[in-house]
Design a protein around this motif. Structure first.
Motif, PDB file in Angstrom:
ATOM      1  N   LYS A 135     -11.402  -4.829  19.307  1.00  0.00           N
ATOM      2  CA  LYS A 135     -10.416  -5.687  19.960  1.00  0.00           C
ATOM      3  C   LYS A 135      -9.694  -6.616  18.982  1.00  0.00           C
ATOM      4  O   LYS A 135      -8.733  -7.296  19.379  1.00  0.00           O
ATOM      5  N   ALA A 136     -10.160  -6.670  17.724  1.00  0.00           N
ATOM      6  CA  ALA A 136      -9.617  -7.646  16.773  1.00  0.00           C
ATOM      7  C   ALA A 136      -8.153  -7.371  16.460  1.00  0.00           C
ATOM      8  O   ALA A 136      -7.728  -6.216  16.331  1.00  0.00           O
ATOM      9  N   ALA A 137      -7.393  -8.454  16.299  1.00  0.00           N
ATOM     10  CA  ALA A 137      -5.962  -8.324  15.995  1.00  0.00           C
ATOM     11  C   ALA A 137      -5.729  -7.811  14.587  1.00  0.00           C
ATOM     12  O   ALA A 137      -4.770  -7.083  14.319  1.00  0.00           O
ATOM     13  N   VAL A 138      -6.606  -8.196  13.656  1.00  0.00           N
ATOM     14  CA  VAL A 138      -6.495  -7.759  12.262  1.00  0.00           C
ATOM     15  C   VAL A 138      -7.791  -7.038  11.904  1.00  0.00           C
ATOM     16  O   VAL A 138      -8.882  -7.577  12.112  1.00  0.00           O
ATOM     17  N   GLN A 139      -7.651  -5.824  11.370  1.00  0.00           N
ATOM     18  CA  GLN A 139      -8.839  -5.013  11.076  1.00  0.00           C
ATOM     19  C   GLN A 139      -8.788  -4.468   9.653  1.00  0.00           C
ATOM     20  O   GLN A 139      -7.734  -4.088   9.156  1.00  0.00           O
ATOM     21  N   ILE A 140      -9.963  -4.448   9.043  1.00  0.00           N
ATOM     22  CA  ILE A 140     -10.164  -3.752   7.764  1.00  0.00           C
ATOM     23  C   ILE A 140     -11.399  -2.885   7.920  1.00  0.00           C
ATOM     24  O   ILE A 140     -12.462  -3.373   8.328  1.00  0.00           O
ATOM     25  N   ASP A 141     -11.270  -1.606   7.612  1.00  0.00           N
ATOM     26  CA  ASP A 141     -12.405  -0.685   7.679  1.00  0.00           C
ATOM     27  C   ASP A 141     -12.317   0.200   6.441  1.00  0.00           C
ATOM     28  O   ASP A 141     -11.469   1.087   6.357  1.00  0.00           O
ATOM     29  N   ALA A 142     -13.165  -0.072   5.460  1.00  0.00           N
ATOM     30  CA  ALA A 142     -13.022   0.596   4.161  1.00  0.00           C
ATOM     31  C   ALA A 142     -14.379   0.953   3.585  1.00  0.00           C
ATOM     32  O   ALA A 142     -15.405   0.352   3.931  1.00  0.00           O
ATOM     33  N   GLU A 143     -14.366   1.939   2.701  1.00  0.00           N
ATOM     34  CA  GLU A 143     -15.584   2.342   1.998  1.00  0.00           C
ATOM     35  C   GLU A 143     -15.478   1.967   0.531  1.00  0.00           C
ATOM     36  O   GLU A 143     -14.442   2.184  -0.105  1.00  0.00           O
ATOM     37  N   TYR A 144     -16.561   1.419   0.019  1.00  0.00           N
ATOM     38  CA  TYR A 144     -16.629   0.996  -1.375  1.00  0.00           C
ATOM     39  C   TYR A 144     -17.772   1.732  -2.053  1.00  0.00           C
ATOM     40  O   TYR A 144     -18.828   1.965  -1.456  1.00  0.00           O
ATOM     41  N   GLU A 145     -17.552   2.073  -3.301  1.00  0.00           N
ATOM     42  CA  GLU A 145     -18.530   2.882  -4.040  1.00  0.00           C
ATOM     43  C   GLU A 145     -18.842   2.203  -5.367  1.00  0.00           C
ATOM     44  O   GLU A 145     -17.954   1.677  -6.042  1.00  0.00           O
ATOM     45  N   SER A 146     -20.092   2.215  -5.728  1.00  0.00           N
ATOM     46  CA  SER A 146     -20.498   1.682  -7.034  1.00  0.00           C
ATOM     47  C   SER A 146     -21.290   2.742  -7.779  1.00  0.00           C
ATOM     48  O   SER A 146     -22.028   3.525  -7.183  1.00  0.00           O
ATOM     49  N   ALA A 147     -21.114   2.762  -9.087  1.00  0.00           N
ATOM     50  CA  ALA A 147     -21.724   3.793  -9.924  1.00  0.00           C
ATOM     51  C   ALA A 147     -23.112   3.386 -10.392  1.00  0.00           C
ATOM     52  O   ALA A 147     -23.504   2.216 -10.335  1.00  0.00           O
ATOM     53  N   VAL A 148     -23.849   4.357 -10.897  1.00  0.00           N
ATOM     54  CA  VAL A 148     -25.123   4.089 -11.562  1.00  0.00           C
ATOM     55  C   VAL A 148     -24.855   3.301 -12.842  1.00  0.00           C
ATOM     56  O   VAL A 148     -23.924   3.591 -13.593  1.00  0.00           O
ATOM     57  N   GLU A 149     -25.665   2.285 -13.076  1.00  0.00           N
ATOM     58  CA  GLU A 149     -25.627   1.532 -14.337  1.00  0.00           C
ATOM     59  C   GLU A 149     -27.029   1.534 -14.943  1.00  0.00           C
ATOM     60  O   GLU A 149     -28.027   1.567 -14.217  1.00  0.00           O
ATOM     61  N   HIS A 150     -27.086   1.482 -16.249  1.00  0.00           N
ATOM     62  CA  HIS A 150     -28.372   1.341 -16.948  1.00  0.00           C
ATOM     63  C   HIS A 150     -28.436   0.009 -17.682  1.00  0.00           C
ATOM     64  O   HIS A 150     -27.416  -0.495 -18.163  1.00  0.00           O
TER      65      HIS A 150
END
Length: 743
Positions: free
Chosen positions: A174-189
């Protein structure tokens, strides 16, 4: 009784600095004894399968090669028949080197070649021939996403996501403003400067003195004692200096087992060191896939927060991190749903790395907040202030202290945020697109039970000790300051000992809890000594302190003085002579005050970043960072600033450079060296300003100090990613932000 020798809060230089820059400081692979022999680990080249045959005959023919240990000839240990977990183990069955013929990840240690010299051991290891039966493997997190599951709460300190509050999905729809996103992070050592190594000195009575690269000497001691069925008196672990760790030394790594096994079997002193390539064969920051959905009213008021994350774990342990919980406490919102799962891969178990969980979860949340601000036509800082959380809604508790609002204001003022042009691609310098981004940071402020011992000798010299570590954070220095100020001594009259399993109990150095935990124990032990001194001083013949009350005296310059008349004093030596003692010794156990449980205890930060992006080539430079930190009482602004500077540099690497690339066909990390695993260098690091916001907190611990090791990196990658969007108008949701993604 007070101390007027004001050392806490002063920028004291590192007391161990000279030893480090002159080479006097020695690390785990730098301790030598006559007759020392060397072990070289042989690593598997497949990700999953079994060993059909190991042929070590060519290696064993070389003069000076003493043994090649494999699963076929390793000693029989009860450990192989049960799952002993060390203090930092996640739930499951920990990996046991040389247990059997099974290969469960690429780079797995499958043999140890022991020889009279390091060079010979390394050459002989190249002659060991292995035949494999190769099984299919899966190392791609995306491919395993559908098989992710909710892990059990098995790891100490892990808090599962809180139950949903409100109706997040309905509110989002129902929200007037929407954000729906996918974020990815890599393997770090982790890649600390000092590779992992263990030097085991074999005693005539079979006892073991072990110099180990570790963040917890008593954890390593417990591990060796349990695995090899030894008493703690037979195992002495030392780690006086550590050349960086960042979490890689929390768990005992396999070189420790290999070195102890070889020493006991050959009855010789043995050193096993890992190569830089082998530093990529245990533990890493896990890759994650995160969905963040934010719903808001047109004015930016948050109406729904949904944060779902999938992280990786191994086939044999459930590695878990607190990734999504931050989304339910950083901002005021009544409709929140958080979900965290893990997927099993044919890789080694991930390992805590600086700000585990938070550095990943906050990155996704803060990028989503930036996207929401842009879509709603709001300033990113104004959006955060509008949804400022005065209370932790996850636990329905107040914060013990929270000066995040001051972090926002002071950081923005220093950065010049008010001059930001809101439209993407609207700021430039010639061919350089200029972007300004910001993000919030948060981390826990924790205290663990810890012990310390203080011994004051009649000559006014104080020795304080605890079995903690110093992985480069300044532990030696700050503990010296705490002790010196408590007893009113000069820095040069105090010695702090650490990195020895025989010293008083201390937790592993991690989680940003060392100062709060060990520091509180040091303070308490020294206060006990102080009480004895005051009693003795009152009885000195003609003592000006005879009728003084404790609150009327101060300890300073090796004396106990009347606060109102500082010229009237008794020296510490006089007091001890009166007491008839040559030394005073006290030990203290500091435990968290139960009242802490009534509060959420956190450090906070606001990070502002400027980037310049070449319009033609897409190259990104981070030209300015301002990090404003609310970390309670700052005990040493010099070492504290150093911690934040290093964390910001790492955040730059996380945002733009660091990624351990895996070949999914081979199931193997390919850039397992410092030539191809990119980290920021001098040319990448420009202006970094650190601001410490005043924050008074009497709840977190007796010192009022919050840890700083972790908070400095949280939010940095998000601030840079947001600045890149502001500069270019292109939103990259996968870290690191490399040229191919930006172009």
């Amino acid at each position: 009784m007070k101390a007027s020798t004001r050392l806490l809060g002063q920028p004291v230089s590192r007391v161990d600095g000279r030893a480090k820059v002159t080479g006097e400081a020695r690390y785990a692979a730098e301790f030598h004894v006559p007759g020392l022999i060397y072990g070289q680990v042989v690593s598997s080249t497949i990700a999953r399968g079994r060993i059909k045959k190991i042929d070590a005959s060519e290696a064993l023919q070389l003069q000076g090669v003493l043994q090649v240990f494999t699963h076929e000839n390793r000693p029989r240990l009860a450990w192989f028949d049960r799952s002993y977990r060390d203090d930092d183990s996640p739930s499951g069955s920990p990996f046991r080197p040389l247990a059997d013929d099974k290969i469960v990840y690429s780079g797995q240690p499958i043999a140890l070649v022991v020889a009279e010299t390091f060079e010979l051991a390394r050459h002989a290891a190249s002659l060991v021939r292995i035949e494999y039966e190769v099984h299919s493997h899966e190392t791609d997190l995306r491919a395993r996403r559908d098989k992710a599951y909710v892990p059990a709460q098995g790891k100490d300190g892990f808090e599962p996501p809180p139950k949903p509050r409100g109706h997040a999905d309905k509110a989002f729809a129902k929200a007037a403003v929407q954000i729906d996103a996918e974020y990815e992070s890599a393997v770090e050592h982790h890649n600390p400067m000092e590779p992992h190594a263990s030097t085991v000195i074999y005693g005539d009575d079979g006892s073991l003195t072990i110099y180990d690269k570790t963040q917890g000497v008593q954890n390593s001691q417990k591990y060796v004692s349990n695995v090899f069925n030894l008493s703690k008196d037979e195992v002495h672990i030392l780690s006086p200096f550590v050349g960086g760790a960042f979490g890689s030394g929390l768990r005992p790594q396999y070189q420790l087992f290999m070195a102890v096994m070889a020493a006991r079997e050959l009855k010789r002193s043995v050193r096993v060191s890992l190569t830089r390539q082998q530093m990529f064969t245990f533990g890493h920051r896990p890759a994650t896939l995160q969905r963040v959905a934010l719903g808001a009213a047109q004015d930016g008021t948050l109406e729904a927060v949904i944060h779902e994350a999938v992280g990786e774990t191994s086939r044999f342990e459930d590695y878990i991190e607190v990734v999504v919980n931050w989304a339910g406490m950083l901002y005021q919102c009544d409709n929140v749903r958080l979900d965290y799962k893990v997927a099993q891969l044919d890789c080694y178990t991930p390992l805590d790395m600086r700000a585990p969980g938070a550095v990943l979860g906050v990155y996704a949340l803060e990028c989503a907040m930036d996207e929401l601000a842009h879509r709603a036509g709001l300033d990113p800082l104004a959006l955060r202030l509008k949804n400022y959380a005065e209370r932790d809604q996850n636990k329905d508790k107040p914060f013990s202290s929270k000066e995040l609002r001051a972090c926002y204001h002071q950081g923005a003022e220093r950065f010049g945020w008010a001059r930001r042009s809101p439209a993407p691609r609207s700021m430039r310098e010639g061919k350089q697109l200029v972007g300004w981004g910001m993000a919030t940071g948060i981390w826990d402020a924790m205290q663990q039970p810890s012990s310390a011992k203080a011994v004051l000798s009649i000559d006014g010299k104080l020795t304080v000790s605890s079995a903690t570590s110093d992985i480069g954070t300044g532990t030696y220095t700050v503990m010296t300051q705490i002790a010196a100020e408590t007893l009113g001594l000069r820095i040069q009259d105090v010695t702090f000992k650490l990195g020895d399993s025989s010293l008083p109990m201390a937790p592993m150095e991690g989680g940003s809890w060392t100062v709060a935990s060990v520091g509180s124990a040091v303070k308490e032990a020294c206060e006990k000594v102080r009480e004895h001194l005051f009693k003795f001083a009152r009885k000195v013949e003609g003592s000006p302190l005879a009728k003084a009350r404790p609150e009327e005296v101060v300890f300073t310059e090796g004396c106990i003085r009347l606060a109102a008349e500082p010229d009237k004093a008794v020296t510490l030596t006089q007091a001890m002579r009166q007491g008839g003692v040559l030394s005073l010794e006290e030990e203290a156990l500091a435990v968290p005050d139960p009242k802490q449980l009534q509060y959420t205890r956190s450090t906070h930060s606001a990070v502002f970043a400027e980037v310049k992006v070449d319009e033609d080539f897409g190259t990104v430079r981070v030209t300015r960072v301002v990090s404003a930190i609310a970390g309670g009482r700052i005990l040493n602004p010099k070492t504290a600033r150093s911690q934040i500077l290093g964390a910001v540099v790492w955040g730059i690497g996380m945002a733009l450079e660091e990624e351990t690339a895996i070949d999914q066909t081979l199931g193997r990390f390919m850039n397992h060296n410092l030539a191809e695993y990119h980290v920021p260098v001098h040319a990448d690091v420009r202006g970094i300003e650190v601001l410490f916001v005043d924050e008074d907190d009497s709840i977190v611990n007796p010192l009022g100090a919050k840890g700083l090791g972790e908070i400095g990196i949280v939010g940095v990658a998000a601030a840079i990613a947001n600045a890149v969007f502001h500069a270019t108008g292109k939103r990259v949701r996968s870290l690191p932000i490399t040229l191919d993604k930006l172009l």
